[in-house]
Design a protein around this motif. Structure first.
Motif, PDB file in Angstrom:
ATOM      1  N   PRO A 573       7.817  -7.252  -4.491  1.00 50.16           N
ATOM      2  CA  PRO A 573       6.549  -6.679  -4.959  1.00 50.16           C
ATOM      3  C   PRO A 573       5.793  -6.014  -3.826  1.00 50.16           C
ATOM      4  N   PRO A 574       5.070  -4.958  -4.140  1.00 53.45           N
ATOM      5  CA  PRO A 574       4.278  -4.316  -3.082  1.00 53.45           C
ATOM      6  C   PRO A 574       3.171  -5.242  -2.585  1.00 53.45           C
ATOM      7  N   VAL A 575       2.756  -5.035  -1.365  1.00 50.76           N
ATOM      8  CA  VAL A 575       1.696  -5.901  -0.817  1.00 50.76           C
ATOM      9  C   VAL A 575       0.323  -5.270  -0.965  1.00 50.76           C
ATOM     10  N   MET A 576       0.307  -4.006  -1.340  1.00 45.69           N
ATOM     11  CA  MET A 576      -0.985  -3.343  -1.556  1.00 45.69           C
ATOM     12  C   MET A 576      -0.789  -2.251  -2.595  1.00 45.69           C
ATOM     13  N   SER A 577      -1.855  -1.669  -3.041  1.00 42.82           N
ATOM     14  CA  SER A 577      -1.728  -0.626  -4.061  1.00 42.82           C
ATOM     15  C   SER A 577      -1.301   0.674  -3.388  1.00 42.82           C
ATOM     16  N   PRO A 578      -0.656   1.566  -4.124  1.00 40.70           N
ATOM     17  CA  PRO A 578      -0.254   2.857  -3.533  1.00 40.70           C
ATOM     18  C   PRO A 578      -1.459   3.586  -2.955  1.00 40.70           C
ATOM     19  N   ASN A 579      -2.563   3.446  -3.636  1.00 37.18           N
ATOM     20  CA  ASN A 579      -3.787   4.105  -3.196  1.00 37.18           C
ATOM     21  C   ASN A 579      -4.291   3.531  -1.866  1.00 37.18           C
ATOM     22  N   SER A 580      -4.215   2.194  -1.751  1.00 36.57           N
ATOM     23  CA  SER A 580      -4.668   1.562  -0.497  1.00 36.57           C
ATOM     24  C   SER A 580      -3.852   2.051   0.686  1.00 36.57           C
ATOM     25  N   LEU A 581      -2.529   2.071   0.505  1.00 32.95           N
ATOM     26  CA  LEU A 581      -1.684   2.495   1.622  1.00 32.95           C
ATOM     27  C   LEU A 581      -1.988   3.952   1.988  1.00 32.95           C
ATOM     28  N   ALA A 582      -2.252   4.743   0.980  1.00 32.36           N
ATOM     29  CA  ALA A 582      -2.510   6.165   1.234  1.00 32.36           C
ATOM     30  C   ALA A 582      -3.878   6.403   1.867  1.00 32.36           C
ATOM     31  N   ASN A 583      -4.837   5.614   1.467  1.00 31.78           N
ATOM     32  CA  ASN A 583      -6.213   5.963   1.844  1.00 31.78           C
ATOM     33  C   ASN A 583      -6.977   4.961   2.698  1.00 31.78           C
ATOM     34  N   THR A 584      -6.451   3.762   2.874  1.00 32.30           N
ATOM     35  CA  THR A 584      -7.237   2.779   3.616  1.00 32.30           C
ATOM     36  C   THR A 584      -7.438   3.209   5.066  1.00 32.30           C
ATOM     37  N   ASP A 585      -8.584   2.830   5.621  1.00 32.98           N
ATOM     38  CA  ASP A 585      -8.859   3.191   7.016  1.00 32.98           C
ATOM     39  C   ASP A 585      -7.869   2.531   7.954  1.00 32.98           C
ATOM     40  N   GLN A 586      -7.673   1.243   7.705  1.00 31.43           N
ATOM     41  CA  GLN A 586      -6.793   0.492   8.601  1.00 31.43           C
ATOM     42  C   GLN A 586      -5.702  -0.196   7.791  1.00 31.43           C
ATOM     43  N   VAL A 667      -2.878  -7.285  -9.239  1.00 28.71           N
ATOM     44  CA  VAL A 667      -3.475  -7.671  -7.966  1.00 28.71           C
ATOM     45  C   VAL A 667      -2.360  -7.744  -6.922  1.00 28.71           C
ATOM     46  N   TYR A 668      -2.505  -6.963  -5.883  1.00 26.75           N
ATOM     47  CA  TYR A 668      -1.475  -6.900  -4.848  1.00 26.75           C
ATOM     48  C   TYR A 668      -1.646  -8.028  -3.848  1.00 26.75           C
ATOM     49  N   LEU A 669      -0.525  -8.333  -3.211  1.00 22.73           N
ATOM     50  CA  LEU A 669      -0.511  -9.473  -2.297  1.00 22.73           C
ATOM     51  C   LEU A 669      -1.637  -9.414  -1.268  1.00 22.73           C
ATOM     52  N   LEU A 670      -1.837  -8.233  -0.727  1.00 20.42           N
ATOM     53  CA  LEU A 670      -2.828  -8.115   0.346  1.00 20.42           C
ATOM     54  C   LEU A 670      -4.256  -8.342  -0.129  1.00 20.42           C
ATOM     55  N   GLU A 671      -4.502  -7.993  -1.363  1.00 18.93           N
ATOM     56  CA  GLU A 671      -5.877  -8.078  -1.836  1.00 18.93           C
ATOM     57  C   GLU A 671      -6.117  -9.321  -2.676  1.00 18.93           C
ATOM     58  N   ARG A 672      -5.050 -10.068  -2.882  1.00 12.37           N
ATOM     59  CA  ARG A 672      -5.223 -11.155  -3.829  1.00 12.37           C
ATOM     60  C   ARG A 672      -5.616 -12.453  -3.134  1.00 12.37           C
ATOM     61  N   ILE A 673      -6.327 -13.283  -3.860  1.00  9.04           N
ATOM     62  CA  ILE A 673      -6.525 -14.666  -3.455  1.00  9.04           C
ATOM     63  C   ILE A 673      -6.141 -15.523  -4.639  1.00  9.04           C
ATOM     64  N   GLU A 676      -6.340 -22.618  -8.167  1.00  8.59           N
ATOM     65  CA  GLU A 676      -5.936 -23.273  -9.406  1.00  8.59           C
ATOM     66  C   GLU A 676      -4.696 -22.598 -10.001  1.00  8.59           C
ATOM     67  N   GLY A 677      -3.820 -22.069  -9.111  1.00 10.05           N
ATOM     68  CA  GLY A 677      -2.594 -21.444  -9.571  1.00 10.05           C
ATOM     69  C   GLY A 677      -2.815 -20.075 -10.203  1.00 10.05           C
ATOM     70  N   LYS A 678      -4.002 -19.516 -10.054  1.00  5.95           N
ATOM     71  CA  LYS A 678      -4.272 -18.206 -10.637  1.00  5.95           C
ATOM     72  C   LYS A 678      -4.496 -17.204  -9.507  1.00  5.95           C
ATOM     73  N   PHE A 679      -4.083 -15.957  -9.758  1.00  7.40           N
ATOM     74  CA  PHE A 679      -4.266 -14.926  -8.744  1.00  7.40           C
ATOM     75  C   PHE A 679      -5.352 -13.959  -9.195  1.00  7.40           C
ATOM     76  N   PHE A 680      -6.090 -13.457  -8.245  1.00  2.00           N
ATOM     77  CA  PHE A 680      -7.134 -12.511  -8.616  1.00  2.00           C
ATOM     78  C   PHE A 680      -7.592 -11.692  -7.425  1.00  2.00           C
ATOM     79  N   HIS A 681      -8.300 -10.630  -7.751  1.00  2.00           N
ATOM     80  CA  HIS A 681      -8.897  -9.816  -6.695  1.00  2.00           C
ATOM     81  C   HIS A 681     -10.044 -10.605  -6.091  1.00  2.00           C
ATOM     82  N   ARG A 682     -10.207 -10.433  -4.803  1.00  2.00           N
ATOM     83  CA  ARG A 682     -11.306 -11.120  -4.111  1.00  2.00           C
ATOM     84  C   ARG A 682     -12.647 -10.809  -4.797  1.00  2.00           C
ATOM     85  N   THR A 683     -12.814  -9.556  -5.167  1.00  2.00           N
ATOM     86  CA  THR A 683     -14.109  -9.155  -5.746  1.00  2.00           C
ATOM     87  C   THR A 683     -14.312  -9.685  -7.162  1.00  2.00           C
TER      88      THR A 683
END
Ligand SMILES: NC(=O)C1=CN([C@@H]2O[C@H](COP(=O)(O)OP(=O)(O)OC[C@H]3O[C@@H](n4cnc5c(N)ncnc54)[C@H](OP(=O)(O)O)[C@@H]3O)[C@@H](O)[C@H]2O)C=CC1
Length: 767
Positions: A573-586, A667-673, A676-683
């Protein structure tokens, strides 16, 4: 009468020790007793045994029975679990003393430092049922006859300290008062870890230790730990203590266990009319002192001249320079007098530790909490385990009744951690376990913790209802292991990882060489356009990608294409969204290294399996190895020898990307937390009731589907005034993050308390 006292001098000294009412007297009578019995308290290993042997006095024997019962618990391994450990405990508050007792029961040498000379905190703490049970089992009633008699469930902090100090001394804890801890001294030469103290020449400065427990109170943060501040809407608390002369008239006056404005408008209106004092609530407990705690409205404090000037900033507003102490005393006095109907004659302030009238004003919606509960430092090959307990770990939001109860829980948890340390459990495992338990601390309530108080021990499983000691894995606590940069193991680790990344980079350079607009030279920017990943896939499976159709500027599309193929064909699975890799600052280098390592492993296995056709004869093994590949229609076109999976030693990336539990989006690996066994976006991780952002370890999850808060709201009308007061407080201070156990939803501290406690919990008044 003297003639009625015990004739044996050691018995008389024991009685004086038991009855002593100041820290100084306790220590003095203890020293006398030891002298009389010719036992050296420094001989901690056999001190208690010798004391028992030489003090064969019926009153003492009753106490020994209690302490023996506790000491015989299997967790202590007959007092041998930590015989090799030397523990420095900072702070003789209730939590420092409580943890010191547990460490000595484990067999460790324990030295406790306290900068105050006296125990002078008159403020009263509310006790949860388990704390009452715990203290009774330590012999609290023998030291303090009035302890929780009748329906009382509170105790002044100083009385609690006295009880615990006596127990600690009897069990061989070395207690030094009037000594300030100023920092750790790293090992040098033959010396291990030591402490910098004030006064410098204090004998405890020579103590070398391998465990340091900080119980230094709310504002004390040892080096290496980070505190977070949680602040709610301004709520100004005032505490006041008046001398209790224990006269018949005073006994008649009833305690006020909590009355809030919204539930007794008349009382507060009359108070305002008659005195100009405007309160939100008030509590009165009768203990060593007459103790009052109230929440006052800023406007009335300004009007009465208690606060001199109005500021938006709470710190500036309540700074000593902006407070008229005389006016504050009058304000507290009038409120106390009015609320007790003038029934307390000759109200006279008790003194605080500074010898002043014991009245204080503070912003009690400000709370600190440590990000983690433990740390290991290693210097010159000498490891030091550090743990936090009490207010130093989590400051209580006192109206919720959590302070001392969670403080004792943390003391037990810290002792359990030291036990593992003493038993030789690897340091990262010790840390991981401690942090796993810490996640639960903020969720504890009298309702969701085990009711089997007699079974409570330092083992977290006896107290927390749903504890998973492995919730946090060792790789997640690497950052809590602080080893010096020059240490061979650190160097090796660094070399290995540097070497490893270089190899990885070369491998990618080799397999993407010659592709247009692809130039792999690092783990970040080189991957932004997505072309490098596409090139790699094309190198191994040219049939899956048409490189000529790709546009370098269409980064999101390229990334999406590569991610999809890699996930579908190789199960990565990807660790981030295609958009994040393309546009993230770091771009996160570590995550990219992990991702690329997965991909490399997968393709390397494809290559190596080309020579192992025999494997293909076993379809069961194959389906285990390549679930995605075998299931997918695309994969059927693949060369069978290429049907391989990534190596199994990178579990983090093996898991498929999940849908966010809250918003349903991927929710991608990098952005997920996860919790209780559930995954979600930090926000997305927000309280189901107030939408405030939650933090891991500071929420409650309710598994059921019904929202119990509504239920509680609907039955509110049937509950007592105190209950309403509580609910009012919860609503009033809606900021702190805890959690609850009733709805398939996540809750913040405030709303979880509402759910878990309902309006029936009583409030804590200590602070
Ligand atoms: N006023 C009140 O009513 C308070 C109530 N509490 C309650 O007490 C309970 C337990 O608190 P606990 O965690 O044990 O903390 P405490 O604040 O009761 O005890 C910590 C002790 O450590 C001392 N200390 C701090 N720094 C140093 C140092 N560098 N060297 C030596 N001694 C030091 C503190 O002195 P000093 O205080 O002088 O810094 C204090 O006596 C909680 O329920 C909490 O809510 C806690 C604090 C205040």
């Amino acid at each position: 009468m003297a003639s009625q006292g015990p004739v044996n001098p050691s018995h008389a000294m024991f009685d004086l020790f038991v009855q002593a009412q100041t820290c100084k007297d306790v220590k003095h009578h203890f020293t006398q007793l030891c002298r009389q019995l010719e036992i050296d308290p420094k001989d901690f290993g056999s001190f208690y045994a010798k004391l028992k042997e030489r003090l064969n006095y019926w009153k003492a024997k009753a106490l020994w029975t209690k302490l023996d019962k506790r000491a015989s618990h299997e967790d202590y391994q007959q007092g041998k679990a930590c015989t090799k450990n030397k523990c420095l405990v900072l702070g003789a508050g209730p939590c420092g003393l409580r943890v010191a007792i547990e460490l000595s029961l484990l067999g460790a040498q324990v030295v406790l430092l306290e900068k105050r000379e006296t125990f002078s905190r008159n403020n009263v703490l509310h006790l949860w049922p388990y704390t009452i049970y715990d203290l009774r089992e330590l012999g609290a009633k023998k030291f303090y006859g009035k302890f929780c008699s009748g329906s009382l469930d509170h105790i002044s902090i100083r009385q609690l300290q006295l009880v615990l100090l006596k127990v600690a001394l009897l069990l061989g804890v070395e207690v030094h008062t009037g000594v300030e801890f100023q920092g750790l001294i790293e090992p040098s030469g033959e010396n291990g870890w030591m402490a910098k103290l004030q006064p410098r020449s204090h004998p405890a400065a020579a103590f070398q230790f391998d465990v340091f427990i900080s119980a230094g109170g709310g504002r004390f943060v040892p080096d290496g730990f980070k505190h977070k501040e949680l602040r709610g809407r301004l709520a100004i608390g005032i505490t006041a203590n008046f001398i209790n002369r224990h006269t018949a008239a005073e006994t008649q006056v009833e305690e006020i266990s909590g009355v809030a404005r919204i539930y007794n408008q008349k009382f507060f209106q009359e108070l305002l009319n008659e005195t100009g004092i405007d309160l939100e609530n008030i509590v009165y407990y009768k203990d060593d002192t007459h103790y009052f705690v109230m929440t006052a409205k800023k406007k009335s404090l300004l009007k009465k001249g208690v606060i001199k000037q109005d500021y938006n900033d709470a710190e500036q507003l309540l700074a000593p320079a902006n407070v008229d102490y005389e006016a504050l005393c009058n304000y507290a006095y009038d409120a106390a007098d009015f609320s007790t109907g003038g029934g307390l004659p000759d109200l006279q302030f008790a003194q605080n530790h500074a010898g002043r009238r014991d009245v204080a004003m503070f912003d009690f919606t400000c709370m600190h909490r440590a990000e983690n509960a433990s740390l290991v430092k290693e210097r010159r090959g000498k490891k030091l385990l550090i743990g936090l307990v009490g207010d130093c770990l989590v400051e209580p939001f006192w109206p919720l009744g959590t302070g001392i109860a969670r403080g004792f829980f943390a003391a037990f948890d810290a002792a359990w951690m030291v036990r593992s340390w003493g038993n030789g459990v690897p340091h990262l495992k010790v840390l991981a376990e401690r942090e796993s338990v810490y996640q639960l601390l903020s969720q504890t309530t009298p309702e969701n913790t085990s009711k089997k108080y007699a079974a409570y021990s330092i083992d977290p499983r006896t107290r927390y209802q749903r504890v998973n000691l492995s919730a946090i894995q060792t790789h997640q606590v690497q950052h809590l292991y602080d080893v010096e940069k020059t240490h061979p193991s650190f160097k090796k680790q660094k070399e290995n990882s540097a070497g490893g990344s270089e190899e990885l980079l070369k491998w990618y350079q080799k397999h993407t060489a010659g592709y247009k607009n692809v130039n792999v030279k690092d783990f970040t920017q080189s991957w932004r356009s997505g072309l490098a990943l596409c090139a790699l896939i094309h190198h191994f499976r040219p049939d899956l990608i048409d490189m000529s159709s790709l546009d370098e500027s269409n980064c999101v599309h390229n990334n999406q294409l590569a991610f999809s193929i890699l996930e579908k064909e190789l199960g990565i699975p990807p660790v981030m969204s295609p958009n994040s890799l393309a546009n993230t600052d770091q771009i996160d280098k570590l995550s990219m290294v992990l991702y690329l390592t997965q991909i490399q492993s997968a393709f390397c296995m494809i290559l190596s399996f080309k020579n192992h056709h025999a494997l293909l004869l076993n379809p069961i093994l194959l389906s285990d190895l390549f679930p995605q590949t075998l299931a997918s229609p695309v994969s059927s076109e693949l060369d069978p020898v290429a049907e391989v999976a990534p190596e199994p030693d990178t579990p983090a990336l093996m898991a498929n990307s999940e849908e966010c539990y809250f918003c349903g989006e991927r929710v991608y690996l990098l952005e997920r937390i996860s919790a209780e066994g559930k995954f979600f976006h930090r926000t997305c991780f927000t309280c189901a009731r107030c939408n405030i952002t939650l933090r891991l370890g500071g929420y409650t999850f309710d598994q059921d589907t019904g929202d119990l808060l509504n239920l509680y709201m609907s039955i509110l009308g049937l509950r007592s005034l105190v209950s309403k007061f509580q609910l009012f407080l919860f609503c009033f201070f809606n900021i702190f993050f805890v959690s609850d156990f009733s709805t398939g939803k996540f809750y913040c501290e405030l709303h979880s308390e509402e759910l878990a406690n309902g309006p029936a919990t009583s409030c804590e008044v200590g602070h």
